[in-house]
Design a protein around this motif. Structure first.
Motif, PDB file in Angstrom:
ATOM      1  N   UNK A 193      43.259  36.880  32.433  1.00 25.14           N
ATOM      2  CA  UNK A 193      43.058  38.314  32.598  1.00 25.14           C
ATOM      3  C   UNK A 193      43.878  38.867  33.750  1.00 25.14           C
ATOM      4  N   UNK A 194      43.947  38.145  34.867  1.00 27.42           N
ATOM      5  CA  UNK A 194      44.679  38.624  36.042  1.00 27.42           C
ATOM      6  C   UNK A 194      43.756  39.306  37.041  1.00 27.42           C
ATOM      7  N   UNK A 195      44.205  39.382  38.287  1.00 21.58           N
ATOM      8  CA  UNK A 195      43.367  39.852  39.391  1.00 21.58           C
ATOM      9  C   UNK A 195      43.847  41.192  39.911  1.00 21.58           C
ATOM     10  N   UNK A 196      42.913  42.140  40.053  1.00 20.50           N
ATOM     11  CA  UNK A 196      43.202  43.442  40.676  1.00 20.50           C
ATOM     12  C   UNK A 196      42.955  43.298  42.173  1.00 20.50           C
ATOM     13  N   UNK A 219      43.680  32.887  46.123  1.00 24.01           N
ATOM     14  CA  UNK A 219      43.794  33.990  45.185  1.00 24.01           C
ATOM     15  C   UNK A 219      45.216  34.151  44.667  1.00 24.01           C
ATOM     16  N   UNK A 220      46.204  33.696  45.438  1.00 20.12           N
ATOM     17  CA  UNK A 220      47.588  33.807  44.983  1.00 20.12           C
ATOM     18  C   UNK A 220      47.873  32.920  43.783  1.00 20.12           C
ATOM     19  N   UNK A 221      46.958  31.992  43.498  1.00 13.75           N
ATOM     20  CA  UNK A 221      47.136  31.134  42.308  1.00 13.75           C
ATOM     21  C   UNK A 221      46.819  31.893  41.024  1.00 13.75           C
ATOM     22  N   UNK A 222      46.219  33.065  41.150  1.00 16.75           N
ATOM     23  CA  UNK A 222      45.889  33.884  39.987  1.00 16.75           C
ATOM     24  C   UNK A 222      46.890  35.028  39.888  1.00 16.75           C
ATOM     25  N   UNK A 223      47.324  35.294  38.673  1.00 19.43           N
ATOM     26  CA  UNK A 223      48.309  36.356  38.453  1.00 19.43           C
ATOM     27  C   UNK A 223      47.788  37.696  38.972  1.00 19.43           C
ATOM     28  N   UNK A 224      48.621  38.368  39.759  1.00 17.65           N
ATOM     29  CA  UNK A 224      48.286  39.709  40.228  1.00 17.65           C
ATOM     30  C   UNK A 224      48.552  40.706  39.110  1.00 17.65           C
ATOM     31  N   UNK A 225      47.521  41.454  38.711  1.00 17.46           N
ATOM     32  CA  UNK A 225      47.700  42.414  37.623  1.00 17.46           C
ATOM     33  C   UNK A 225      47.534  43.861  38.090  1.00 17.46           C
ATOM     34  N   UNK A 226      47.376  44.048  39.420  1.00 16.28           N
ATOM     35  CA  UNK A 226      47.275  45.402  39.948  1.00 16.28           C
ATOM     36  C   UNK A 226      46.826  45.402  41.392  1.00 16.28           C
ATOM     37  N   UNK A 243      42.387  43.792  34.311  1.00 14.13           N
ATOM     38  CA  UNK A 243      42.170  42.672  35.207  1.00 14.13           C
ATOM     39  C   UNK A 243      40.734  42.620  35.683  1.00 14.13           C
ATOM     40  N   UNK A 244      40.436  41.626  36.533  1.00 10.38           N
ATOM     41  CA  UNK A 244      39.116  41.518  37.153  1.00 10.38           C
ATOM     42  C   UNK A 244      39.288  41.634  38.659  1.00 10.38           C
ATOM     43  N   UNK A 245      38.192  41.777  39.380  1.00  9.03           N
ATOM     44  CA  UNK A 245      38.260  41.826  40.835  1.00  9.03           C
ATOM     45  C   UNK A 245      36.942  41.356  41.436  1.00  9.03           C
ATOM     46  N   UNK A 246      36.926  41.231  42.753  1.00  3.84           N
ATOM     47  CA  UNK A 246      35.710  40.945  43.518  1.00  3.84           C
ATOM     48  C   UNK A 246      35.541  42.078  44.521  1.00  3.84           C
ATOM     49  N   UNK A 247      34.344  42.695  44.501  1.00  2.41           N
ATOM     50  CA  UNK A 247      34.063  43.824  45.375  1.00  2.41           C
ATOM     51  C   UNK A 247      32.652  43.732  45.924  1.00  2.41           C
ATOM     52  N   UNK A 248      32.386  44.355  47.071  1.00  4.84           N
ATOM     53  CA  UNK A 248      31.007  44.476  47.547  1.00  4.84           C
ATOM     54  C   UNK A 248      30.188  45.359  46.605  1.00  4.84           C
ATOM     55  N   UNK A 249      28.895  45.102  46.567  1.00  5.24           N
ATOM     56  CA  UNK A 249      28.019  45.757  45.597  1.00  5.24           C
ATOM     57  C   UNK A 249      27.992  47.275  45.748  1.00  5.24           C
TER      58      UNK A 249
END
Length: 300
Positions: A193-196, A219-226, A243-249
């Motif tokens: 999917x790639x990482x935002x 995180x650089x091992x995952x394709x940057x998609x945005x 893409x997907x991401x990790x964010x605070x709630x």
């Protein structure tokens, strides 16, 4: 150095032109007023009054002392008034925080300003490093950070926990991470999917993904998609399937199109600690103390 008590007695006498009225105004005796004037003359080495029975006139030096003395006494009075005038809901307070916390707090702050129109809050979204730098320089009243600082100039109080959330597009295949096989399967889907990215993404992704996927190293091992540096826009590309991401709630909660994203419950939850920070070298006015208490209450 001129004694301000003696100076006040002399200037009041010069203004009223009468010992009795001066004594009444200052709640003194006439002899006490005369004594103050003599002591002031002695300290200055100048004759300030020419006494003619119960009447008097100012000498040239006396007139100079009166004119300058009035200005000095007024400045002292204004200073005393300004120091005592410290209202809780008037003036400006500067606040800086990471964007997710800002999204949680800003509506409450605006509501507070509607109630107290003379209170101005300068609220800025910034990463932890910028918050710490502004606090250390003494140009910021209140900072909120999601990292504990070691800076000796900063007081930090733990006030809340905020969960980190893995967020994907709504149509992402969800699988329960109950085994190494399912972990690998989901990990491969995420990589495809790639990482935002966003300003804090490397740090936050390392915390959450590192705790839940053995395959994660960086995180650089995952394709940057945005990438987006605007907290309100980070989930836009995720909602569009980019893409997907990790964010605070707090940031995830604030996103408008909840039906277009999916939160994932991972086996090992990770929370960021929120710290309420001030510069320990500052004496805080009531407006800052009041807002600190409300920020803590809102986050709790």
């Amino acid at each position: 150095m001129i004694n301000p008590v003696l100076l006040k007695s002399f200037c009041t006498l010069a203004e009223l032109g009468h010992f009795t009225r001066t004594a009444d105004k200052l709640h003194m005796t006439q002899s006490g007023v005369s004594q103050h004037v003599r002591k002031l003359e002695e300290s200055l080495g100048q004759t300030l009054l020419i006494r003619q029975g119960k009447k008097f006139s100012l000498t040239h030096a006396g007139n100079q002392v009166y004119q300058k003395g009035k200005q000095i006494l007024q400045t002292m009075e204004e200073l005393e008034t300004s120091l005592q005038d410290d209202p809780e809901f008037e003036g400006e307070v500067s606040v800086m925080s990471p964007g997710s916390v800002g999204l949680r707090l800003y509506p409450d702050i605006l509501s507070m300003q509607q109630t107290h129109s003379k209170l101005t809050v300068d609220y800025r979204f910034a990463p932890n490093d910028s918050v710490e730098s502004h606090l250390s320089q003494g140009v910021l009243d209140i900072g909120l950070m999601s990292k504990l600082t070691a800076n000796p100039k900063i007081d930090a109080k733990e006030v809340a926990k905020e969960a980190l959330v893995l967020v994907t597009p709504a149509d992402f295949d969800d699988c329960e991470l109950s085994s190494a096989t399912t972990s690998m399967a989901m990990w491969n889907q995420l990589k495809e999917l790639g990482f935002i990215q966003h300003p804090d993404s490397a740090y936050q992704a390392a915390l959450l993904l590192g705790a839940n996927f053995p395959e994660f190293s960086h995180i650089d091992d995952i394709r940057k998609s945005g990438f987006s540096n605007q907290i309100g826009s980070i989930l836009e590309p995720v909602s569009l399937g980019l893409g997907f991401t990790v964010l605070p709630a707090f940031a995830v909660d604030a996103f408008v199109y909840q039906d277009k994203i999916k939160r994932h419950t991972l086996p090992n939850p990770v929370n960021e600690t929120i710290y309420l920070c001030t510069n320990r070298e500052h004496v805080l006015p009531k407006r800052v103390i009041g807002l600190l208490a409300r920020l803590e209450e809102w986050l709790a």
